[in-house]
Design a protein around this motif. Structure first.
Motif, PDB file in Angstrom:
ATOM      1  N   LEU A 182       8.376 -50.724  25.232  1.00 24.01           N
ATOM      2  CA  LEU A 182       7.411 -49.726  25.687  1.00 24.01           C
ATOM      3  C   LEU A 182       6.760 -50.182  26.984  1.00 24.01           C
ATOM      4  CD1 LEU A 182       5.974 -47.072  24.942  1.00 24.01           C
ATOM      5  CD2 LEU A 182       4.207 -48.454  23.882  1.00 24.01           C
ATOM      6  N   ALA A 183       6.421 -51.476  27.049  1.00 23.28           N
ATOM      7  CA  ALA A 183       5.769 -52.007  28.249  1.00 23.28           C
ATOM      8  C   ALA A 183       6.705 -51.869  29.447  1.00 23.28           C
ATOM      9  CB  ALA A 183       5.384 -53.463  28.029  1.00 23.28           C
ATOM     10  N   VAL A 184       7.982 -52.211  29.249  1.00 19.24           N
ATOM     11  CA  VAL A 184       8.944 -52.102  30.347  1.00 19.24           C
ATOM     12  C   VAL A 184       9.078 -50.645  30.781  1.00 19.24           C
ATOM     13  CG1 VAL A 184      11.361 -52.354  30.972  1.00 19.24           C
ATOM     14  CG2 VAL A 184      10.209 -54.173  29.726  1.00 19.24           C
ATOM     15  N   ALA A 185       9.163 -49.731  29.775  1.00 13.96           N
ATOM     16  CA  ALA A 185       9.320 -48.310  30.084  1.00 13.96           C
ATOM     17  C   ALA A 185       8.115 -47.798  30.863  1.00 13.96           C
ATOM     18  CB  ALA A 185       9.495 -47.510  28.802  1.00 13.96           C
ATOM     19  N   MET A 186       6.912 -48.241  30.477  1.00 11.56           N
ATOM     20  CA  MET A 186       5.708 -47.775  31.166  1.00 11.56           C
ATOM     21  C   MET A 186       5.659 -48.324  32.587  1.00 11.56           C
ATOM     22  SD  MET A 186       2.920 -47.990  28.122  1.00 11.56           S
ATOM     23  CE  MET A 186       1.455 -47.499  28.998  1.00 11.56           C
ATOM     24  N   GLU A 187       6.001 -49.598  32.726  1.00 10.30           N
ATOM     25  CA  GLU A 187       5.942 -50.202  34.057  1.00 10.30           C
ATOM     26  C   GLU A 187       6.984 -49.593  34.981  1.00 10.30           C
ATOM     27  OE1 GLU A 187       6.078 -54.414  33.708  1.00 10.30           O
ATOM     28  OE2 GLU A 187       3.915 -54.547  33.385  1.00 10.30           O
ATOM     29  N   LEU A 224       7.848 -57.808   5.806  1.00 13.77           N
ATOM     30  CA  LEU A 224       6.916 -58.059   6.912  1.00 13.77           C
ATOM     31  C   LEU A 224       7.571 -58.736   8.097  1.00 13.77           C
ATOM     32  CD1 LEU A 224       3.701 -59.052   4.953  1.00 13.77           C
ATOM     33  CD2 LEU A 224       4.263 -56.918   6.096  1.00 13.77           C
ATOM     34  N   VAL A 225       8.443 -59.718   7.833  1.00 13.08           N
ATOM     35  CA  VAL A 225       9.053 -60.437   8.964  1.00 13.08           C
ATOM     36  C   VAL A 225       9.866 -59.487   9.846  1.00 13.08           C
ATOM     37  CG1 VAL A 225      10.622 -62.275   9.642  1.00 13.08           C
ATOM     38  CG2 VAL A 225       9.000 -62.650   7.778  1.00 13.08           C
ATOM     39  N   PRO A 226      10.813 -58.713   9.273  1.00 13.75           N
ATOM     40  CA  PRO A 226      11.558 -57.801  10.148  1.00 13.75           C
ATOM     41  C   PRO A 226      10.652 -56.765  10.827  1.00 13.75           C
ATOM     42  CG  PRO A 226      12.609 -57.938   8.004  1.00 13.75           C
ATOM     43  CD  PRO A 226      11.297 -58.657   7.894  1.00 13.75           C
ATOM     44  N   LEU A 227       9.600 -56.352  10.122  1.00  9.84           N
ATOM     45  CA  LEU A 227       8.700 -55.347  10.689  1.00  9.84           C
ATOM     46  C   LEU A 227       7.979 -55.914  11.917  1.00  9.84           C
ATOM     47  CD1 LEU A 227       7.950 -52.482   9.942  1.00  9.84           C
ATOM     48  CD2 LEU A 227       5.948 -53.371   8.786  1.00  9.84           C
ATOM     49  N   PHE A 228       7.531 -57.180  11.812  1.00  7.58           N
ATOM     50  CA  PHE A 228       6.877 -57.828  12.944  1.00  7.58           C
ATOM     51  C   PHE A 228       7.845 -57.976  14.110  1.00  7.58           C
ATOM     52  CE2 PHE A 228       3.172 -59.149  10.528  1.00  7.58           C
ATOM     53  CZ  PHE A 228       2.211 -59.122  11.521  1.00  7.58           C
ATOM     54  N   VAL A 229       9.045 -58.460  13.787  1.00  7.05           N
ATOM     55  CA  VAL A 229      10.041 -58.675  14.839  1.00  7.05           C
ATOM     56  C   VAL A 229      10.297 -57.370  15.576  1.00  7.05           C
ATOM     57  CG1 VAL A 229      12.437 -59.272  15.296  1.00  7.05           C
ATOM     58  CG2 VAL A 229      11.115 -60.605  13.656  1.00  7.05           C
ATOM     59  N   SER A 230      10.483 -56.279  14.818  1.00  9.05           N
ATOM     60  CA  SER A 230      10.824 -55.024  15.486  1.00  9.05           C
ATOM     61  C   SER A 230       9.612 -54.451  16.214  1.00  9.05           C
ATOM     62  CB  SER A 230      11.416 -54.026  14.504  1.00  9.05           C
ATOM     63  OG  SER A 230      10.423 -53.464  13.713  1.00  9.05           O
ATOM     64  N   PHE A 254       7.327 -56.201  17.815  1.00 12.26           N
ATOM     65  CA  PHE A 254       7.233 -56.899  19.096  1.00 12.26           C
ATOM     66  C   PHE A 254       8.300 -56.388  20.057  1.00 12.26           C
ATOM     67  CE2 PHE A 254       4.699 -60.128  16.829  1.00 12.26           C
ATOM     68  CZ  PHE A 254       3.652 -60.193  17.730  1.00 12.26           C
ATOM     69  N   ARG A 255       9.507 -56.158  19.505  1.00 11.79           N
ATOM     70  CA  ARG A 255      10.585 -55.652  20.341  1.00 11.79           C
ATOM     71  C   ARG A 255      10.196 -54.289  20.926  1.00 11.79           C
ATOM     72  NH1 ARG A 255      14.457 -52.527  18.671  1.00 11.79           N
ATOM     73  NH2 ARG A 255      13.886 -52.977  16.532  1.00 11.79           N
ATOM     74  N   ARG A 256       9.653 -53.432  20.039  1.00 15.80           N
ATOM     75  CA  ARG A 256       9.239 -52.105  20.462  1.00 15.80           C
ATOM     76  C   ARG A 256       8.146 -52.174  21.517  1.00 15.80           C
ATOM     77  NH1 ARG A 256      11.014 -47.964  17.268  1.00 15.80           N
ATOM     78  NH2 ARG A 256      11.343 -48.892  15.236  1.00 15.80           N
ATOM     79  N   ALA A 257       7.164 -53.049  21.301  1.00 16.50           N
ATOM     80  CA  ALA A 257       6.053 -53.177  22.246  1.00 16.50           C
ATOM     81  C   ALA A 257       6.587 -53.604  23.607  1.00 16.50           C
ATOM     82  CB  ALA A 257       5.039 -54.186  21.719  1.00 16.50           C
TER      83      ALA A 257
END
Lengths: 283, 265
Positions: free
Chosen positions: B216-221, B202-208, B210-213
């Motif tokens: 994605l936000a930067v790519a969209m902006e 779960l910890v690595p999954l959460f970390v990744s 957030f990184r992905r989100a």
């Protein structure tokens, strides 16, 4: 220090469904104790599937994997025990870090082996030393480290289990040149001091040529070439046909030969190229 | 094992059901659900089963796929059936047993309702691409913008969530293999030990995530995304004659259910 034998290994994904796909087919090979092996092949050639069989993460559809002469897929117990003998470092291993401190993360593997506290501590220090992680970092969170540091901590997490066979899937992917060199040096140090067998998956032909004693080339789920770097790189045309590259020295030598300069022998390092050029009196 | 999840799966095709406007399909699903809950008596349920089977046949969705989707709901279905069977007052079927005629009727009706409800919903998601689905949803909810509901943002989040389900499953698989290689054990031990064993996943999954989100936000902006206002679409939704017919049939079904209920057939 373990030897490895693979007998007629075949793996079919999603067998019996429309998505059925044979990833590797009828692979037989033997890797003696202490050898430094490079695994080459383009994406989808079956390398990753192959290495995941070596520590029983994947079950063969047919065929056998033997570590120290023992079939690792006999039962649940051997499948678990082999993970202590064969250490597998995945691509981008830093994405698996999860503990609160660097120390605890490196200790995760040894702890799962059921070792005592002192033994664990000793192994963590030893593994950290191999990969050049200073003890000042032990109490830091692994998530605050730099990319290269994170990767070295992740590799230390596998080395701390003292595997007799260490397998690394593209350990230098995405690192800067200095980081790459450092990781490869760490791996060489570990091999020299522990005598472990090391299998490294790489796309960098120059690293493969410089470091390894033997190269195994995968193509479409089978072994296309298997031999010393000298043997493999003496057939550069075949490598290029498979979709791989050759070391810089080899491609330069090929170009020079095409221009009519009669360079002799198999050339895959800069030193060899220099020697061959001297021989024909070019420099 | 994680790859068996069918949530949000879409089977592309070119049947009349696939060609329907997503808005009509969403509306029809609502009509279907209302009709389902108005159904009473064997005639009503029979008609609902017939309609569902007909839709499945037209859209070339095999019953096997529907049943695969039912599997995770099996526990709820069995539980509902048992409760209704055992706890309904009425005339006993066998002397001395707590099972009554009314109980049997009601538990069969409840099971039919749940199964048909799920089948109808799956028909929608199986025949409509996630993009079309959220598009249709956004257009249908558009009036709610007037009362300040951020409709576009909600549907955008929905489509992104759907998009990332397979990615997250793949990522989980990868992290699990990596921790297994370090000797982690997910299969043995008691409940507490097993829950604790999930932490390294779960910890690595959460970390990744957030990184992905973040990425994605930067790519969209960087492609000038700034929310829904003034946004145009590449694929415009248009009602066709087919949609009118389908909606008319839906209204007919609803009317039939009301009549059947009223006359107690």
């Amino acid at each position: 220090m373990s030897d490895l034998r693979v007998e007629a290994l075949t793996h079919v994904y999603s067998a019996g469904t429309p998505f059925e796909k044979t990833a590797i087919q009828d692979i037989s090979l033997q890797i003696p104790s202490g050898q430094f092996v490079g695994l080459l092949g383009h994406t989808g050639s079956g390398k990753s599937t192959f290495i995941q069989h070596l520590n029983a993460l994947l079950k063969p559809t047919s065929g056998k994997v033997l570590v120290d002469g023992e079939d690792i897929n006999q039962d649940k117990k051997t499948r678990r025990a082999v993970k202590n003998k064969v250490g597998l470092v995945f691509q981008y291993p830093e994405y698996q870090l999860f503990e609160e401190t660097v120390f605890a993360d490196i200790a995760f593997g040894p702890k799962n082996m059921g070792l005592g506290k002192e033994e664990i501590e000793q192994r963590v220090r030893e593994a950290a030393h191999f990969v050049g992680v200073e003890e000042e970092l032990f109490q830091r969170s692994p998530l605050e480290l730099s990319g290269g540091q994170k990767r070295r901590v992740a590799i230390a997490g596998v080395i701390a289990m003292r595997p007799g066979i260490l397998i690394l899937d593209e350990p230098t992917a995405g690192l800067d040149p200095a980081g790459c060199r450092q990781i490869l040096d760490n791996i060489c140090t570990y091999r020299r001091e522990s005598g472990a067998t090391v299998i490294i998956v790489s796309h960098n032909m120059d690293d493969a040529a410089r470091l390894t004693e033997r190269l195994i080339v995968f193509n479409h789920g089978t072994v296309a070439m298997d031999g010393s770097p000298e043997q493999v790189f003496s057939r550069p045309e075949e490598l290029i046909k498979i979709g791989l590259s050759v070391p810089q020295a080899t491609s330069l030598a090929m170009a020079l030969r095409e221009k009519g300069i009669p360079l002799q022998g198999s050339i895959y390092t800069h030193a060899q190229l220099m020697a061959a050029l001297k021989e024909v009196g070019v420099c | 094992m994680l790859k068996d999840i069918t949530l949000g799966q879409f089977f592309p095709g070119d049947t009349p059901v696939h060609r329907l406007d997503p808005r009509s399909k969403i509306l029809l699903l609502i009509v279907f659900i209302v009709a389902l809950f108005m159904a009473s008596g064997w005639a009503g349920y029979g008609l609902m089963i017939l309609v569902t089977a007909l839709c499945m046949a037209i859209s070339h969705i095999s019953p096997r796929n529907i049943f695969k989707g039912l599997k995770p709901m099996l526990l709820i279905i069995v539980f509902t059936a048992a409760l209704n069977l055992l706890y309904t007052q009425g005339t006993p079927l066998f002397p001395g047993w707590p099972i009554t005629r009314e109980g049997l009727d009601r538990s069969i009706a409840m099971v039919l309702r749940i199964v048909l409800l799920i089948a109808g919903t799956f028909l929608l998601t199986y025949t409509t691409s996630p993009m079309a689905l959220t598009d249709g949803m956004e257009r249908l909810l558009n009036p709610l913008k007037k009362i300040g509901l951020p409709v576009h943002e909600i549907t955008m989040m929905m489509s992104m969530a759907l998009r990332f389900i397979p990615t997250l499953i793949e990522e989980t698989d990868k992290i699990m293999s990596a921790q297994k290689a370090r000797g982690a054990d997910f299969e043995n031990g008691n409940l507490l030990q097993r829950a604790k064993a999930l932490l390294p996943i779960l910890v690595p999954l959460f970390v990744s995530s957030f990184r992905r989100a973040d990425e994605l936000a930067v790519a969209m902006e960087s492609r000038c995304y700034h929310g829904g206002s003034g946004r145009t679409r590449m694929k415009q939704l248009h009602f066709q004659a087919l949609d009118l017919w389908a909606l008319a049939l839906g209204a007919l079904l609803l009317a039939a259910m009301i009549l059947l209920r009223h006359f107690g057939l």
